[in-house]
Scaffold this motif. Structure first.
Motif, PDB file in Angstrom:
ATOM      1  N   GLU A 122    -105.141 -61.265 -60.596  1.00  0.00           N
ATOM      2  CA  GLU A 122    -105.466 -59.829 -60.520  1.00  0.00           C
ATOM      3  C   GLU A 122    -106.806 -59.603 -61.193  1.00  0.00           C
ATOM      4  O   GLU A 122    -107.040 -60.065 -62.298  1.00  0.00           O
ATOM      5  CB  GLU A 122    -104.392 -58.997 -61.192  1.00  0.00           C
ATOM      6  CG  GLU A 122    -104.433 -57.550 -60.773  1.00  0.00           C
ATOM      7  CD  GLU A 122    -103.248 -56.766 -61.335  1.00  0.00           C
ATOM      8  OE1 GLU A 122    -102.714 -55.933 -60.595  1.00  0.00           O
ATOM      9  OE2 GLU A 122    -102.889 -56.982 -62.522  1.00  0.00           O
TER      10      GLU A 122
ATOM     11  N   PHE B  86    -109.994 -56.661 -62.081  1.00  0.00           N
ATOM     12  CA  PHE B  86    -110.434 -55.257 -62.194  1.00  0.00           C
ATOM     13  C   PHE B  86    -111.807 -55.172 -61.521  1.00  0.00           C
ATOM     14  O   PHE B  86    -112.734 -55.905 -61.896  1.00  0.00           O
ATOM     15  CB  PHE B  86    -110.506 -54.881 -63.674  1.00  0.00           C
ATOM     16  CG  PHE B  86    -111.166 -53.565 -63.947  1.00  0.00           C
ATOM     17  CD1 PHE B  86    -110.500 -52.367 -63.703  1.00  0.00           C
ATOM     18  CD2 PHE B  86    -112.471 -53.526 -64.435  1.00  0.00           C
ATOM     19  CE1 PHE B  86    -111.121 -51.174 -63.967  1.00  0.00           C
ATOM     20  CE2 PHE B  86    -113.084 -52.324 -64.687  1.00  0.00           C
ATOM     21  CZ  PHE B  86    -112.414 -51.137 -64.462  1.00  0.00           C
TER      22      PHE B  86
ATOM     23  N   SER C   9    -108.090 -58.959 -64.921  1.00  0.00           N
ATOM     24  CA  SER C   9    -107.501 -57.765 -65.531  1.00  0.00           C
ATOM     25  C   SER C   9    -106.979 -58.058 -66.929  1.00  0.00           C
ATOM     26  O   SER C   9    -106.902 -57.157 -67.761  1.00  0.00           O
ATOM     27  CB  SER C   9    -106.387 -57.213 -64.645  1.00  0.00           C
ATOM     28  OG  SER C   9    -105.417 -58.205 -64.409  1.00  0.00           O
TER      29      SER C   9
ATOM     30  N   VAL D 192    -109.397 -57.073 -69.495  1.00  0.00           N
ATOM     31  CA  VAL D 192    -109.732 -55.644 -69.604  1.00  0.00           C
ATOM     32  C   VAL D 192    -108.656 -54.943 -70.408  1.00  0.00           C
ATOM     33  O   VAL D 192    -107.484 -54.987 -70.046  1.00  0.00           O
ATOM     34  CB  VAL D 192    -109.852 -54.998 -68.207  1.00  0.00           C
ATOM     35  CG1 VAL D 192    -110.143 -53.512 -68.335  1.00  0.00           C
ATOM     36  CG2 VAL D 192    -110.920 -55.680 -67.391  1.00  0.00           C
ATOM     37  N   ARG D 193    -109.076 -54.384 -71.512  1.00  0.00           N
ATOM     38  CA  ARG D 193    -108.079 -53.721 -72.345  1.00  0.00           C
ATOM     39  C   ARG D 193    -107.831 -52.292 -71.876  1.00  0.00           C
ATOM     40  O   ARG D 193    -106.718 -51.838 -71.777  1.00  0.00           O
ATOM     41  CB  ARG D 193    -108.568 -53.729 -73.796  1.00  0.00           C
ATOM     42  CG  ARG D 193    -107.705 -52.909 -74.729  1.00  0.00           C
ATOM     43  CD  ARG D 193    -108.130 -53.089 -76.132  1.00  0.00           C
ATOM     44  NE  ARG D 193    -107.225 -53.984 -76.830  1.00  0.00           N
ATOM     45  CZ  ARG D 193    -107.154 -54.049 -78.163  1.00  0.00           C
ATOM     46  NH1 ARG D 193    -107.962 -53.318 -78.893  1.00  0.00           N
ATOM     47  NH2 ARG D 193    -106.321 -54.858 -78.779  1.00  0.00           N
ATOM     48  N   GLU D 194    -108.920 -51.577 -71.591  1.00  0.00           N
ATOM     49  CA  GLU D 194    -108.737 -50.163 -71.233  1.00  0.00           C
ATOM     50  C   GLU D 194    -109.976 -49.675 -70.471  1.00  0.00           C
ATOM     51  O   GLU D 194    -111.072 -50.237 -70.637  1.00  0.00           O
ATOM     52  CB  GLU D 194    -108.556 -49.334 -72.513  1.00  0.00           C
ATOM     53  CG  GLU D 194    -107.960 -47.976 -72.246  1.00  0.00           C
ATOM     54  CD  GLU D 194    -107.708 -47.188 -73.535  1.00  0.00           C
ATOM     55  OE1 GLU D 194    -107.770 -47.802 -74.629  1.00  0.00           O
ATOM     56  OE2 GLU D 194    -107.458 -45.988 -73.428  1.00  0.00           O
ATOM     57  N   VAL D 195    -109.791 -48.649 -69.663  1.00  0.00           N
ATOM     58  CA  VAL D 195    -110.909 -47.985 -69.011  1.00  0.00           C
ATOM     59  C   VAL D 195    -110.985 -46.567 -69.580  1.00  0.00           C
ATOM     60  O   VAL D 195    -109.950 -45.924 -69.741  1.00  0.00           O
ATOM     61  CB  VAL D 195    -110.726 -47.915 -67.484  1.00  0.00           C
ATOM     62  CG1 VAL D 195    -111.942 -47.286 -66.824  1.00  0.00           C
ATOM     63  CG2 VAL D 195    -110.472 -49.279 -66.904  1.00  0.00           C
TER      64      VAL D 195
ATOM     65  N   VAL E 268    -115.568 -46.946 -60.894  1.00  0.00           N
ATOM     66  CA  VAL E 268    -114.436 -47.855 -61.020  1.00  0.00           C
ATOM     67  C   VAL E 268    -113.694 -47.885 -59.695  1.00  0.00           C
ATOM     68  O   VAL E 268    -113.413 -46.845 -59.122  1.00  0.00           O
ATOM     69  CB  VAL E 268    -113.501 -47.396 -62.161  1.00  0.00           C
ATOM     70  CG1 VAL E 268    -112.194 -48.199 -62.133  1.00  0.00           C
ATOM     71  CG2 VAL E 268    -114.187 -47.534 -63.500  1.00  0.00           C
ATOM     72  N   VAL E 269    -113.414 -49.072 -59.174  1.00  0.00           N
ATOM     73  CA  VAL E 269    -112.685 -49.165 -57.904  1.00  0.00           C
ATOM     74  C   VAL E 269    -111.185 -49.267 -58.168  1.00  0.00           C
ATOM     75  O   VAL E 269    -110.398 -48.535 -57.602  1.00  0.00           O
ATOM     76  CB  VAL E 269    -113.181 -50.381 -57.082  1.00  0.00           C
ATOM     77  CG1 VAL E 269    -112.362 -50.534 -55.805  1.00  0.00           C
ATOM     78  CG2 VAL E 269    -114.652 -50.234 -56.764  1.00  0.00           C
ATOM     79  N   GLY E 270    -110.800 -50.201 -59.092  1.00  0.00           N
ATOM     80  CA  GLY E 270    -109.375 -50.323 -59.416  1.00  0.00           C
ATOM     81  C   GLY E 270    -108.965 -51.788 -59.511  1.00  0.00           C
ATOM     82  O   GLY E 270    -109.790 -52.684 -59.606  1.00  0.00           O
ATOM     83  N   LEU E 271    -107.634 -52.031 -59.473  1.00  0.00           N
ATOM     84  CA  LEU E 271    -107.123 -53.405 -59.592  1.00  0.00           C
ATOM     85  C   LEU E 271    -106.922 -53.985 -58.202  1.00  0.00           C
ATOM     86  O   LEU E 271    -106.451 -53.284 -57.300  1.00  0.00           O
ATOM     87  CB  LEU E 271    -105.805 -53.404 -60.347  1.00  0.00           C
ATOM     88  CG  LEU E 271    -105.879 -52.930 -61.817  1.00  0.00           C
ATOM     89  CD1 LEU E 271    -104.461 -52.835 -62.411  1.00  0.00           C
ATOM     90  CD2 LEU E 271    -106.753 -53.865 -62.637  1.00  0.00           C
TER      91      LEU E 271
ATOM     92  N   ARG F 126    -105.861 -57.792 -56.032  1.00  0.00           N
ATOM     93  CA  ARG F 126    -105.377 -59.178 -56.120  1.00  0.00           C
ATOM     94  C   ARG F 126    -106.211 -60.012 -55.168  1.00  0.00           C
ATOM     95  O   ARG F 126    -106.429 -59.620 -54.027  1.00  0.00           O
ATOM     96  CB  ARG F 126    -103.903 -59.271 -55.708  1.00  0.00           C
ATOM     97  CG  ARG F 126    -102.961 -58.687 -56.745  1.00  0.00           C
ATOM     98  CD  ARG F 126    -101.510 -59.151 -56.598  1.00  0.00           C
ATOM     99  NE  ARG F 126    -100.787 -58.815 -57.820  1.00  0.00           N
ATOM    100  CZ  ARG F 126    -100.738 -59.659 -58.885  1.00  0.00           C
ATOM    101  NH1 ARG F 126    -101.329 -60.836 -58.838  1.00  0.00           N
ATOM    102  NH2 ARG F 126    -100.074 -59.311 -59.971  1.00  0.00           N
TER     103      ARG F 126
END
Lengths: 151, 419
Positions: free
Chosen positions: A8, A10, A23, A26-29, A95-98, A100
């Motif tokens: 996965e 980000f 991902s 990545v802790r946080e957005v 930001v696009v998102g998560l 796979r």
């Protein structure tokens, strides 16, 4: 590694690049907050931001790669990447998102593909983003810290 | 006269015959002596005055008588001779006078008559003749002068009457032309009358149109006022609408903010789920759904914002249009009142035009009547002129005749030479 069929990432955009970060790194957005400029830092360090009681450097990847400058707006975001005990905030235009991605689709970074190639774990061709560059956040943070300290 | 003279002499002899009457008183006269005396007397009675009584042998008394008789004879003879001489003188003078008169009659020479004479008896006669001739000379001179004057006057009269004739011919032509012109004038005035009639009709129609125009303008002004009132109401509504739209914008901003935060929250939730591994998988799916919802909301709010900005532009344009409409209607009202004033002016003007056309119509009718009268008068004048022309022709011929007569008179009187 081969046992895992996918991983996965980000996905975000900065400049005209689509970048992907694991991902797990990545802790946080979060949204752009007040930015405090720091003297005597490399130009890719835009300043420091406060986040949940911690002060983190904000890195502009465009400057880091020497491909221009980002222009922060009220809609701009940054994400907090971590490697071991080190954390840094990275500027993202959108930001696009998560997503796979299949490991079988992962290709090695192109040789002579520019300064960013040494900080990439590979690239994936996808119909959604074109070329998705998979960023090695740990390497970027290490490199940035080294540069900042030297100065 | 000449014959009378011896008769008188005879009578004188006879009257003297009884003079020897006292002779018988001397009765001594013899018969022979008496016979001789008687013979002598008889001779005298017969006009033989040159015979004398012979005194020889006569008695004293007879001799005395004879002497007396002889003396008488001599006396008679002398008287007779003188009488003859005088008669011849008179004859000569009379012949002269007759000759002068003959010259006068034959040659008309009046200046050659001589009136001088030393005869006291004939002087008055010749003087009378002379006076008559002088009178005649005066007459001839005056007649000659008069004839000359008459000739020149007759020539003048002829010239004048000739001129008069040509003038009256010209006058006739002029009158003819004038009559033609008056005819044209009559036609023209008829045309004018007709035109004035149509002008009056048109003016009447215009008057009606202008009246209806006045009504239309009043309605127009009313409509303009209505439009202005409506425009003000529209403007107020637009302002209200704009305020509401602003409010909607504020609300949408709030929604947008919330959606943005939701998006971040969902993203971080998905990251948390991912970190939780297999256990967090379901959580991640829900978080992704939430994120999609938040993105939908953001898309919607973006659309709404676009719509709001469009509405704002449209309402601003509408407000501008309402303002422009208000200005336009105000201008329209002003123009309407100007038009109303103008139409009032037109009404007055057309009324005047109508009146004027009527007056023109009347005037032209009068003019036509007057023209007809003038034409009639012209015909009369033409008649008179024709007569005048006739008369002046006659006058010309009379003057010509008069000139001839004057010439003849001059020629006639030239036969008498007065000077």
């Amino acid at each position: 590694m081969a046992a895992q069929p996918d991983e996965e990432v980000f996905v975000f955009r900065t400049g005209d690049m689509a970048l992907g970060v694991l991902s797990a790194r990545v802790r946080e957005v979060t949204r752009m907050g007040p930015l405090t400029p720091l003297p005597r830092t490399p130009s890719f360090v835009l300043g420091v931001v406060g986040h949940r009681g911690e002060v983190l450097p904000l890195i502009d990847l465009l400057r880091f790669f020497g491909q221009g400058e980002s222009r922060p707006t009220s809609r701009s975001r940054f994400f907090i990447g971590e490697t071991g005990s080190f954390m840094a905030a990275f500027f993202a235009d959108a930001v696009v998102g998560l997503r796979r991605i299949l490991l079988s689709d992962k290709l090695p970074p192109p040789l002579g593909g520019g300064s960013q190639a040494e900080f990439l774990t590979g690239v994936v061709q996808s119909p959604e983003f074109g070329t998705l560059n998979l960023l090695d956040v740990a390497k970027v943070i290490t490199h940035a810290r080294a540069k900042a300290v030297i100065r | 006269m000449t014959t009378d003279t011896p008769a008188t002499g005879g009578k004188k002899k006879k009257s003297t015959t009884p003079s020897p009457t006292p002779v018988p008183a001397s009765a001594r006269v013899t018969s022979s002596e008496a016979a001789a005396l008687l013979a002598a007397v008889r001779n005298m009675a017969e006009g033989k005055y040159d015979v004398r009584v012979d005194l020889s042998g006569l008695s004293a008394e007879s001799a005395q008588l004879a002497v007396a008789i002889n003396d008488l004879m001599t006396r008679v003879q002398e008287d007779l001779a003188e009488s003859n001489y005088r008669r011849e003188r008179i004859q000569h003078v009379v012949d002269n006078a007759i000759g002068g008169l003959m010259v006068v009659v034959r040659q008309g020479e009046l200046s050659a008559f001589n009136t001088s004479t030393d005869d006291p008896v004939l002087a008055p006669l010749l003087d009378g003749f002379g006076k008559v001739i002088e009178t005649l000379r005066t007459f001839v001179r005056e007649i000659n002068e008069a004839a000359l004057r008459l000739s020149s006057s007759a020539n003048e009269v002829l010239a004048a009457s000739t001129q008069h004739e040509s003038s009256s011919t010209e006058q006739a032509a002029a009158i003819h032309e004038t009559t033609a012109t008056m005819e044209e004038l009559k036609h023209a005035s008829a045309q004018i009358a007709e035109n004035a009639g149509s002008v009056a009709r048109v003016a009447e129609e215009t008057l009606n149109s202008a009246r209806s125009g006045r009504g239309a303008i009043a309605e127009f002004i009313q409509a303009m006022q209505q439009i202005r009132a409506d425009g003000i109401a529209v403007s107020e509504s637009i302002t209200k609408l704009l305020r509401r739209v602003e409010r909607i914008g504020t609300v949408v901003e709030v929604i947008d903010e919330i959606a943005d935060r939701s998006d971040l929250l969902a993203l971080n939730a998905a990251l948390e789920g991912s970190r939780a591994g297999e256990a967090g998988k379901g959580f991640s799916i829900v978080a992704a759904e939430m994120r999609r919802l938040a993105e939908n909301v953001l898309d919607s709010t973006k659309e709404i914002k676009n719509l709001i900005s469009e509405i704002r532009e449209a309402t601003t344009a509408a407000a501008g249009a309402a303002e422009a409409s208000r200005t336009a209607t105000e201008a329209g009202e002003r123009l309407g009142s100007v038009a109303a004033t103008a139409v009032e002016g037109i009404l007055a003007g057309v009324q005047e035009t109508s009146d004027a056309a009527r007056v023109i119509n009347l005037a032209t009718q009068q003019q036509r009547t007057a023209t007809e009268q003038v034409v009639a008068s012209m015909a009369e004048i033409e008649d008179v002129t024709r007569q005048t022309t006739q008369a002046s022709k006659q006058a010309t011929s009379a003057a010509a005749e008069l000139t001839q007569l004057a010439t003849r008179l001059s020629e006639l009187i030239k036969r008498f030479k007065a000077d």
